[in-house]
Motif scaffolding. Structure first.
Motif, mmCIF file in Angstrom:
data_model
loop_
_atom_site.group_PDB
_atom_site.id
_atom_site.type_symbol
_atom_site.label_atom_id
_atom_site.label_comp_id
_atom_site.label_asym_id
_atom_site.label_seq_id
_atom_site.Cartn_x
_atom_site.Cartn_y
_atom_site.Cartn_z
ATOM 1 N N GLY A 1 0.325 5.432 0.288
ATOM 2 C CA GLY A 1 -0.980 6.028 0.579
ATOM 3 C C GLY A 1 -2.083 5.440 -0.281
ATOM 4 O O GLY A 1 -3.175 5.119 0.212
ATOM 5 N N GLN A 2 -1.793 5.265 -1.581
ATOM 6 C CA GLN A 2 -2.796 4.686 -2.489
ATOM 7 C C GLN A 2 -3.059 3.219 -2.160
ATOM 8 O O GLN A 2 -4.213 2.774 -2.167
ATOM 9 C CB GLN A 2 -2.319 4.818 -3.935
ATOM 10 C CG GLN A 2 -2.272 6.247 -4.454
ATOM 11 C CD GLN A 2 -1.049 6.484 -5.328
ATOM 12 O OE1 GLN A 2 0.084 6.551 -4.838
ATOM 13 N NE2 GLN A 2 -1.260 6.620 -6.632
ATOM 14 N N LEU A 3 -1.986 2.464 -1.883
ATOM 15 C CA LEU A 3 -2.157 1.055 -1.534
ATOM 16 C C LEU A 3 -2.995 0.923 -0.264
ATOM 17 O O LEU A 3 -3.907 0.098 -0.184
ATOM 18 C CB LEU A 3 -0.795 0.383 -1.340
ATOM 19 C CG LEU A 3 0.055 0.172 -2.590
ATOM 20 C CD1 LEU A 3 1.453 -0.315 -2.215
ATOM 21 C CD2 LEU A 3 -0.603 -0.834 -3.535
ATOM 22 N N PHE A 4 -2.679 1.744 0.742
ATOM 23 C CA PHE A 4 -3.413 1.682 2.005
ATOM 24 C C PHE A 4 -4.890 2.023 1.799
ATOM 25 O O PHE A 4 -5.778 1.337 2.308
ATOM 26 C CB PHE A 4 -2.788 2.618 3.036
ATOM 27 C CG PHE A 4 -3.556 2.676 4.328
ATOM 28 C CD1 PHE A 4 -3.581 1.586 5.196
ATOM 29 C CD2 PHE A 4 -4.282 3.810 4.675
ATOM 30 C CE1 PHE A 4 -4.302 1.626 6.375
ATOM 31 C CE2 PHE A 4 -5.006 3.854 5.853
ATOM 32 C CZ PHE A 4 -5.012 2.766 6.709
ATOM 33 N N ALA A 5 -5.156 3.083 1.043
ATOM 34 C CA ALA A 5 -6.542 3.510 0.816
ATOM 35 C C ALA A 5 -7.343 2.417 0.103
ATOM 36 O O ALA A 5 -8.501 2.135 0.462
ATOM 37 C CB ALA A 5 -6.567 4.800 -0.002
ATOM 38 N N SER A 6 -6.737 1.775 -0.896
ATOM 39 C CA SER A 6 -7.439 0.720 -1.635
ATOM 40 C C SER A 6 -7.666 -0.508 -0.757
ATOM 41 O O SER A 6 -8.734 -1.127 -0.797
ATOM 42 C CB SER A 6 -6.646 0.337 -2.892
ATOM 43 O OG SER A 6 -6.643 1.391 -3.824
ATOM 44 N N LEU A 7 -6.659 -0.875 0.033
ATOM 45 C CA LEU A 7 -6.809 -2.015 0.940
ATOM 46 C C LEU A 7 -7.868 -1.723 2.003
ATOM 47 O O LEU A 7 -8.667 -2.600 2.361
ATOM 48 C CB LEU A 7 -5.469 -2.348 1.602
ATOM 49 C CG LEU A 7 -4.433 -3.018 0.694
ATOM 50 C CD1 LEU A 7 -3.052 -2.977 1.329
ATOM 51 C CD2 LEU A 7 -4.830 -4.461 0.378
ATOM 52 N N LEU A 8 -7.894 -0.500 2.498
ATOM 53 C CA LEU A 8 -8.876 -0.117 3.507
ATOM 54 C C LEU A 8 -10.294 -0.191 2.944
ATOM 55 O O LEU A 8 -11.227 -0.645 3.616
ATOM 56 C CB LEU A 8 -8.579 1.295 4.009
ATOM 57 C CG LEU A 8 -9.363 1.765 5.243
ATOM 58 C CD1 LEU A 8 -9.030 0.909 6.452
ATOM 59 C CD2 LEU A 8 -9.057 3.235 5.538
ATOM 60 N N ARG A 9 -10.451 0.251 1.695
ATOM 61 C CA ARG A 9 -11.776 0.168 1.055
ATOM 62 C C ARG A 9 -12.239 -1.277 0.953
ATOM 63 O O ARG A 9 -13.400 -1.598 1.208
ATOM 64 C CB ARG A 9 -11.715 0.794 -0.351
ATOM 65 C CG ARG A 9 -13.073 0.867 -1.052
ATOM 66 C CD ARG A 9 -12.923 1.212 -2.514
ATOM 67 N NE ARG A 9 -12.260 0.161 -3.270
ATOM 68 C CZ ARG A 9 -12.871 -0.951 -3.692
ATOM 69 N NH1 ARG A 9 -14.150 -1.166 -3.420
ATOM 70 N NH2 ARG A 9 -12.207 -1.847 -4.383
ATOM 71 N N LEU A 10 -11.308 -2.171 0.594
ATOM 72 C CA LEU A 10 -11.665 -3.592 0.489
ATOM 73 C C LEU A 10 -11.948 -4.195 1.864
ATOM 74 O O LEU A 10 -12.833 -5.033 2.013
ATOM 75 C CB LEU A 10 -10.542 -4.359 -0.212
ATOM 76 C CG LEU A 10 -10.361 -4.048 -1.702
ATOM 77 C CD1 LEU A 10 -9.084 -4.698 -2.233
ATOM 78 C CD2 LEU A 10 -11.561 -4.538 -2.511
ATOM 79 N N GLN A 11 -11.200 -3.757 2.871
ATOM 80 C CA GLN A 11 -11.448 -4.261 4.228
ATOM 81 C C GLN A 11 -12.856 -3.879 4.681
ATOM 82 O O GLN A 11 -13.529 -4.647 5.377
ATOM 83 C CB GLN A 11 -10.408 -3.704 5.208
ATOM 84 C CG GLN A 11 -10.554 -4.294 6.619
ATOM 85 C CD GLN A 11 -9.533 -3.744 7.600
ATOM 86 O OE1 GLN A 11 -8.708 -2.907 7.235
ATOM 87 N NE2 GLN A 11 -9.581 -4.211 8.833
ATOM 88 N N LEU B 1 -12.820 -11.597 2.031
ATOM 89 C CA LEU B 1 -12.131 -10.528 1.299
ATOM 90 C C LEU B 1 -11.647 -9.447 2.268
ATOM 91 O O LEU B 1 -10.515 -8.976 2.180
ATOM 92 C CB LEU B 1 -13.081 -9.924 0.260
ATOM 93 C CG LEU B 1 -12.482 -8.868 -0.673
ATOM 94 C CD1 LEU B 1 -11.584 -9.531 -1.702
ATOM 95 C CD2 LEU B 1 -13.587 -8.086 -1.374
ATOM 96 N N SER B 2 -12.504 -9.094 3.214
ATOM 97 C CA SER B 2 -12.162 -8.084 4.209
ATOM 98 C C SER B 2 -10.958 -8.522 5.039
ATOM 99 O O SER B 2 -10.033 -7.734 5.282
ATOM 100 C CB SER B 2 -13.368 -7.835 5.133
ATOM 101 O OG SER B 2 -13.029 -6.947 6.168
ATOM 102 N N ALA B 3 -10.949 -9.793 5.442
ATOM 103 C CA ALA B 3 -9.829 -10.315 6.231
ATOM 104 C C ALA B 3 -8.543 -10.314 5.410
ATOM 105 O O ALA B 3 -7.455 -10.015 5.927
ATOM 106 C CB ALA B 3 -10.147 -11.732 6.715
ATOM 107 N N GLY B 4 -8.656 -10.645 4.116
ATOM 108 C CA GLY B 4 -7.487 -10.627 3.233
ATOM 109 C C GLY B 4 -6.914 -9.228 3.087
ATOM 110 O O GLY B 4 -5.700 -9.039 3.049
ATOM 111 N N ALA B 5 -7.799 -8.223 3.023
ATOM 112 C CA ALA B 5 -7.350 -6.836 2.912
ATOM 113 C C ALA B 5 -6.685 -6.379 4.205
ATOM 114 O O ALA B 5 -5.666 -5.666 4.182
ATOM 115 C CB ALA B 5 -8.528 -5.933 2.570
ATOM 116 N N ALA B 6 -7.236 -6.790 5.343
ATOM 117 C CA ALA B 6 -6.643 -6.437 6.639
ATOM 118 C C ALA B 6 -5.239 -7.032 6.752
ATOM 119 O O ALA B 6 -4.297 -6.366 7.219
ATOM 120 C CB ALA B 6 -7.529 -6.943 7.778
ATOM 121 N N ASP B 7 -5.100 -8.259 6.289
ATOM 122 C CA ASP B 7 -3.782 -8.896 6.274
ATOM 123 C C ASP B 7 -2.836 -8.143 5.335
ATOM 124 O O ASP B 7 -1.650 -7.988 5.615
ATOM 125 C CB ASP B 7 -3.927 -10.360 5.832
ATOM 126 C CG ASP B 7 -2.585 -11.084 5.764
ATOM 127 O OD1 ASP B 7 -1.928 -11.194 6.815
ATOM 128 O OD2 ASP B 7 -2.197 -11.527 4.664
#
Length: 240
Positions: free
Chosen positions: A198-208, A218-224
């Motif tokens: 949950g924490q990993l997803f939330a942080s990646l989503l914020r970066l996306q 950066l957004s594309a890297g987070a989506a990946d």
């Protein structure tokens, strides 16, 4: 017969070693003199000439191959030297230092380097650029670590990322290193990421979502990263 090293570790060796672990006698020789060699190499990493810094980084990389887990005794000094040298202005030096950090991540227990870095970035008087360096070093060390080593520390790492989200500038040169930490957690942590998914997803989503300020790469890297997380957790269709 003496055990070799994992393919992951051998793949981080300099080319001169041809992916082969040095013989036991050579490793013992370096370990006997490690205490005397490291301080001078740390000094070279901060020299004013790029050639000296480059030589120091290349020598340290070879030294890590021989020293292996013995470098853990010097973890605090080693990680501190990495934090100062990681963002070197010279591309060649920066590349060698990055290789050193990844290899050190395979030999220094994650509990040790996560603890050292955590105590430094929690310093409220530390400048943003210095925190960026510490986070960059954390990412590279995690990339070199094993799932078994970092699995128990994933909650602590996610907590560190959460703290950095609040205090690091919303600029790509800073945020990209938070992304690297998250991706390293996923790649090295594998299925152990379930407990912090949950924490990993939330942080990646914020970066996306940072595409809204023009950070498209950066957004594309987070989506990946979100796709990689799903795949690491074994969720159906996660790799698609």
């Amino acid at each position: 017969a003496e055990e070799g090293v994992s393919d992951k570790v051998a793949g981080m060796y300099p080319l001169a070693f041809a992916r082969k672990r040095p013989c036991g006698g050579a490793r013992a020789l370096v370990k006997a003199h490690l205490d005397g060699m490291l301080p001078s190499l740390f000094q070279e990493l901060t020299d004013w000439t790029p050639s000296t810094r480059g030589r120091g980084a290349a020598t340290l990389l070879a030294l890590l191959v021989y020293a292996e887990g013995e470098v853990a005794r010097h973890a605090e000094a080693l990680v501190g030297a990495f934090a100062k040298a990681y963002m070197d202005d010279d591309e060649h030096v920066a590349s060698r230092v990055a290789e050193c950090v990844c290899l050190a991540g395979a030999f220094v227990p994650a509990q040790v380097f996560v603890g050292v870095i955590g105590s430094n970035i929690s310093n409220t008087t530390l400048a943003a650029a210095s925190k960026r360096n510490w986070i960059a070093v954390l990412a590279a060390l995690l990339e070199g670590a094993t799932e078994e080593d970092i699995a128990p520390l994933l909650p602590q790492v996610c907590e560190m990322v959460g703290e950095m989200e609040l205090c690091m500038p919303e600029e790509e040169e800073h945020q990209v290193h938070l992304l690297r930490v998250l991706l390293a957690c996923v790649s090295s942590g594998g299925k152990s990421c379930w407990g912090v998914s949950g924490q990993l997803f939330a942080s990646l989503l914020r970066l996306q979502a940072l595409h809204y300020v023009g950070m498209n790469a950066l957004s594309a890297g987070a989506a990946d990263g979100i796709q990689r997380l799903a795949a690491a957790l074994g969720l159906e269709g996660g790799g698609r």
